[in-house]
Design an enzyme around this catalytic site. Sequence first.
Site, mmCIF file in Angstrom:
data_model
loop_
_atom_site.group_PDB
_atom_site.id
_atom_site.type_symbol
_atom_site.label_atom_id
_atom_site.label_comp_id
_atom_site.label_asym_id
_atom_site.label_seq_id
_atom_site.Cartn_x
_atom_site.Cartn_y
_atom_site.Cartn_z
ATOM 1 N N SER A 145 0.854 -1.191 0.000
ATOM 2 C CA SER A 145 0.000 0.000 0.000
ATOM 3 C C SER A 145 0.892 1.244 0.000
ATOM 4 O O SER A 145 2.101 1.157 0.287
ATOM 5 C CB SER A 145 -0.849 -0.021 1.278
ATOM 6 O OG SER A 145 -1.424 1.242 1.532
ATOM 7 N N TYR A 158 -3.562 -0.820 9.951
ATOM 8 C CA TYR A 158 -3.375 -0.974 8.497
ATOM 9 C C TYR A 158 -1.954 -0.563 8.109
ATOM 10 O O TYR A 158 -1.259 -1.277 7.375
ATOM 11 C CB TYR A 158 -4.412 -0.124 7.754
ATOM 12 C CG TYR A 158 -4.442 -0.363 6.259
ATOM 13 C CD1 TYR A 158 -5.098 -1.469 5.723
ATOM 14 C CD2 TYR A 158 -3.809 0.515 5.378
ATOM 15 C CE1 TYR A 158 -5.128 -1.690 4.347
ATOM 16 C CE2 TYR A 158 -3.839 0.290 4.007
ATOM 17 C CZ TYR A 158 -4.503 -0.798 3.494
ATOM 18 O OH TYR A 158 -4.528 -1.023 2.132
#
Length: 253
Positions: A145, A158
């Site tokens: 990410s 996350y």
Amino acid sequence: MSTSAFSLEGKVALVTGANTGLGQGMALALADAGADIALVGRLSPEETLAGIKAAGRRSHFVKADLSSAEAVAEIVAEVVKALGTVDILVNNAGIIQRNDSIDFTVEEWDSVMNTNLRTLFFLSQAAAKQMMAAGRGGKIINIASMLSFQGGIRVPSYTASKSGVMGLTKTLANEWARHGINVNAIAPGYFATNNTAALRADEVRNAEILGRIPAGRWGDPADLGGATVFLASSASDYVQGITLPVDGGWLAR
Ligand code: NAD
């Protein structure tokens, strides 16, 4: 270079979480390049299965909840039984929890870390055992990410999980390169999927994000196809441990 270096003819790919979003886009790109595809997830991926069939490839769906790593050996065994082996693993399944770090709960931490990092590691291990036993080498592609590179805000588990994915990609690449297994990651920028529905619905955040993307638009799952096929094919045989951003230029800003 001949385009045949990008062919996946005769290969079997296992893609997690491919009923929708980026996983679906990557599974269809791999099928278009010639691979048979095993899909792993909680929900039957009807649309993706239909797309693989339309590409003329074999497919198999394994129903599994990846919030726990318990079933990883059974998943790989089922794919080997159905499609013959596992040459390519795409660790795509992932979740996000948003909350102020000061209020973040143990459940919000554990659920994200378990799916995004713990299961990713143990499924990679199970697939690598099969790749080593089959002696055909292999390709593992982890989905990282922008938050493998940046801190983000209100997404502590996350960011920790995706930063972990980038580090782990390097560790596994170092250990498994000598077995002919390439381990790399793709870091998608901002893509229009369920994962980002809340961000896109927030007018202010949506405008802020779009204003920073040099390409001037959210990514479409099909935008990941080229990078995925490259990292899954022999075209990338000497590429190890990288996290490749596919982000419309986000990190270049
Ligand atoms: P999505 O919500 O559409 O897809 C997530 C997939 O993971 C779904 O198929 C879902 O069923 C599956 N999944 C989640 N938990 C699972 C579980 N416990 N067991 C089995 N399957 C499970 O979102 P997406 O954007 O396509 O996300 C795919 C991956 O890409 C995730 O790892 C996400 O973190 C990553 N990512 C997305 C973006 C983006 O902008 N959309 C950006 C960077 C990274």
